[in-house]
Design an enzyme around this catalytic site. Structure first.
Site, PDB file in Angstrom:
ATOM      1  N   LYS A   8       0.826  -1.222   0.000  1.00 12.59           N
ATOM      2  CA  LYS A   8       0.000   0.000   0.000  1.00 12.59           C
ATOM      3  C   LYS A   8       0.854   1.264   0.000  1.00 12.59           C
ATOM      4  O   LYS A   8       0.617   2.169  -0.774  1.00 12.59           O
ATOM      5  CB  LYS A   8      -0.923   0.051   1.233  1.00 12.59           C
ATOM      6  CG  LYS A   8      -1.993  -1.011   1.274  1.00 12.59           C
ATOM      7  CD  LYS A   8      -2.962  -0.777   2.437  1.00 12.59           C
ATOM      8  CE  LYS A   8      -2.319  -0.814   3.814  1.00 12.59           C
ATOM      9  NZ  LYS A   8      -1.739  -2.129   4.183  1.00 12.59           N
ATOM     10  N   ARG A  83     -10.005   1.693   7.823  1.00 17.57           N
ATOM     11  CA  ARG A  83      -9.655   0.310   8.134  1.00 17.57           C
ATOM     12  C   ARG A  83     -10.709  -0.360   9.004  1.00 17.57           C
ATOM     13  O   ARG A  83     -10.563  -1.552   9.300  1.00 17.57           O
ATOM     14  CB  ARG A  83      -8.339   0.289   8.916  1.00 17.57           C
ATOM     15  CG  ARG A  83      -7.093   0.058   8.063  1.00 17.57           C
ATOM     16  CD  ARG A  83      -5.887   0.316   8.957  1.00 17.57           C
ATOM     17  NE  ARG A  83      -4.764  -0.494   8.648  1.00 17.57           N
ATOM     18  CZ  ARG A  83      -3.581  -0.008   8.229  1.00 17.57           C
ATOM     19  NH1 ARG A  83      -3.422   1.271   8.026  1.00 17.57           N
ATOM     20  NH2 ARG A  83      -2.567  -0.817   8.033  1.00 17.57           N
ATOM     21  N   ARG A 122      11.137  -6.870   5.061  1.00 18.10           N
ATOM     22  CA  ARG A 122      11.078  -5.455   5.443  1.00 18.10           C
ATOM     23  C   ARG A 122      11.620  -5.259   6.859  1.00 18.10           C
ATOM     24  O   ARG A 122      12.271  -4.262   7.153  1.00 18.10           O
ATOM     25  CB  ARG A 122       9.630  -4.951   5.346  1.00 18.10           C
ATOM     26  CG  ARG A 122       9.495  -3.469   5.598  1.00 18.10           C
ATOM     27  CD  ARG A 122       8.121  -2.961   5.253  1.00 18.10           C
ATOM     28  NE  ARG A 122       7.168  -3.203   6.315  1.00 18.10           N
ATOM     29  CZ  ARG A 122       5.859  -2.945   6.240  1.00 18.10           C
ATOM     30  NH1 ARG A 122       5.352  -2.480   5.118  1.00 18.10           N
ATOM     31  NH2 ARG A 122       5.062  -3.176   7.248  1.00 18.10           N
ATOM     32  N   ARG A 128      11.299  -1.384  11.319  1.00 19.40           N
ATOM     33  CA  ARG A 128      10.018  -0.953  11.901  1.00 19.40           C
ATOM     34  C   ARG A 128       9.747  -1.774  13.139  1.00 19.40           C
ATOM     35  O   ARG A 128       9.864  -2.990  13.116  1.00 19.40           O
ATOM     36  CB  ARG A 128       8.881  -1.154  10.885  1.00 19.40           C
ATOM     37  CG  ARG A 128       8.643   0.059  10.025  1.00 19.40           C
ATOM     38  CD  ARG A 128       7.560  -0.166   9.007  1.00 19.40           C
ATOM     39  NE  ARG A 128       6.269  -0.573   9.556  1.00 19.40           N
ATOM     40  CZ  ARG A 128       5.123  -0.398   8.922  1.00 19.40           C
ATOM     41  NH1 ARG A 128       5.110   0.202   7.733  1.00 19.40           N
ATOM     42  NH2 ARG A 128       3.993  -0.820   9.442  1.00 19.40           N
ATOM     43  N   ARG A 139      -1.050  -8.456  13.147  1.00 20.32           N
ATOM     44  CA  ARG A 139      -1.557  -7.455  12.197  1.00 20.32           C
ATOM     45  C   ARG A 139      -2.384  -8.106  11.084  1.00 20.32           C
ATOM     46  O   ARG A 139      -3.352  -7.541  10.610  1.00 20.32           O
ATOM     47  CB  ARG A 139      -0.394  -6.641  11.630  1.00 20.32           C
ATOM     48  CG  ARG A 139       0.103  -5.617  12.666  1.00 20.32           C
ATOM     49  CD  ARG A 139       1.462  -5.059  12.346  1.00 20.32           C
ATOM     50  NE  ARG A 139       1.492  -4.393  11.080  1.00 20.32           N
ATOM     51  CZ  ARG A 139       2.549  -4.394  10.266  1.00 20.32           C
ATOM     52  NH1 ARG A 139       3.644  -5.035  10.589  1.00 20.32           N
ATOM     53  NH2 ARG A 139       2.489  -3.752   9.136  1.00 20.32           N
TER      54      ARG A 139
HETATM   55  P1  AMP Z   1       0.605   0.985   8.092  1.00 16.05           P
HETATM   56  O1  AMP Z   1       1.862   1.719   7.862  1.00 16.05           O
HETATM   57  O2  AMP Z   1      -0.511   1.435   7.190  1.00 16.05           O
HETATM   58  O3  AMP Z   1       0.797  -0.517   8.064  1.00 16.05           O
HETATM   59  O4  AMP Z   1       0.117   1.331   9.578  1.00 16.05           O
HETATM   60  C1  AMP Z   1       0.936   1.035  10.694  1.00 16.05           C
HETATM   61  C2  AMP Z   1       0.107   1.020  11.954  1.00 16.05           C
HETATM   62  O5  AMP Z   1      -0.483   2.305  12.170  1.00 16.05           O
HETATM   63  C3  AMP Z   1      -1.071   0.053  11.960  1.00 16.05           C
HETATM   64  O6  AMP Z   1      -0.689  -1.267  12.300  1.00 16.05           O
HETATM   65  C4  AMP Z   1      -1.956   0.690  13.035  1.00 16.05           C
HETATM   66  O7  AMP Z   1      -1.463   0.469  14.339  1.00 16.05           O
HETATM   67  C5  AMP Z   1      -1.772   2.176  12.732  1.00 16.05           C
HETATM   68  N1  AMP Z   1      -2.774   2.620  11.729  1.00 16.05           N
HETATM   69  C6  AMP Z   1      -2.556   3.035  10.457  1.00 16.05           C
HETATM   70  N2  AMP Z   1      -3.690   3.366   9.847  1.00 16.05           N
HETATM   71  C7  AMP Z   1      -4.687   3.135  10.748  1.00 16.05           C
HETATM   72  C8  AMP Z   1      -6.102   3.260  10.702  1.00 16.05           C
HETATM   73  N3  AMP Z   1      -6.744   3.669   9.600  1.00 16.05           N
HETATM   74  N4  AMP Z   1      -6.783   2.934  11.837  1.00 16.05           N
HETATM   75  C9  AMP Z   1      -6.166   2.536  12.949  1.00 16.05           C
HETATM   76  N5  AMP Z   1      -4.846   2.372  13.044  1.00 16.05           N
HETATM   77  C10 AMP Z   1      -4.100   2.674  11.951  1.00 16.05           C
END
Ligand code: AMP
Length: 188
Positions: A8, A83, A122, A128, A139
């Site tokens: 993404k 989400r 990654r 990360r 996740r």
């Molecule tokens: P990502 O980089 O999109 O994988 O997001 C990393 C982390 O940020 C996720 O595992 C959540 O803990 C938090 N996060 C990102 N987007 C959302 C969202 N729309 N709702 C809730 N938590 C989010």
């Protein structure tokens, strides 16, 4: 949309570049806040590190503020939002207040084994804190429980576009851009 590891963030960057619109990545905004040590970052960090979603109230407020910024007026690409079903509802309200709407919801599809392999890779390269094996598994579960139901929601609204997320970055980018409805990609 797509499960963790589907690409993404990578695609949000290159597709938004192609369309000349800002990418709004909730994960990136949370990580920036964690790094800057803001109050939002402090609250978000423990959820992120556990592989859980940050509460809807915090996430929605952050997106609402970002969508109201000037550069989002001519279009935007949301990466990793909404989400949850509650976020879909809140986004509907925000967009209606802005007299805006979604043109398409892209679902990046990648099979589960490839996802885990990508995330473990990654973990070695990006450092990360949420890319450890247990958190990666959590996740994926959280995606299945809370985000997968959104696929049907957007399918029902005739907005969902499924794109094969396996291939070189530029191949996938070309698939995404060509899969967008004319009203989103055609005028650019
Ligand atoms: P990502 O980089 O999109 O994988 O997001 C990393 C982390 O940020 C996720 O595992 C959540 O803990 C938090 N996060 C990102 N987007 C959302 C969202 N729309 N709702 C809730 N938590 C989010």
């Amino acid at each position: 949309m797509g499960p963790p590891g589907a690409g993404k963030g990578t695609q949000a960057a290159v597709v938004s570049d192609s369309l000349d619109i800002p990418a709004i990545s909730t994960g990136d905004i949370f990580r920036d806040n964690v790094e800057a040590g803001t109050a939002l970052g402090e609250k978000a960090k423990r959820y992120m590190d556990a592989g859980e979603y940050v509460p809807d109230s915090l996430t929605n407020a952050m997106v609402g503020a970002r969508l109201a910024e000037r550069d989002a007026r001519n279009g935007f690409l949301l990466d990793g939002y909404p989400r949850t079903v509650a976020q879909v509802e809140e986004l509907d309200t925000m967009l209606s207040d802005l007299d805006s709407r979604l043109d398409a919801v892209i679902l990046l599809e990648v099979d589960r084994e490839e996802l885990i392999a990508r995330l473990l890779k990654r973990a070695q390269t990006e450092d990360r804190s949420d890319d450890t094996e247990d958190v990666i598994r959590r996740r994926q579960e959280v995606f299945d429980e809370q985000t997968a139901p959104l696929i049907e929601v957007y399918e029902g609204r005739d907005l969902l576009v499924r794109v094969d997320g396996v291939g070189a970055v530029d191949e996938v980018r070309a698939r995404v851009v060509s899969a967008l409805p004319r009203r989103a990609a055609g005028s650019r």
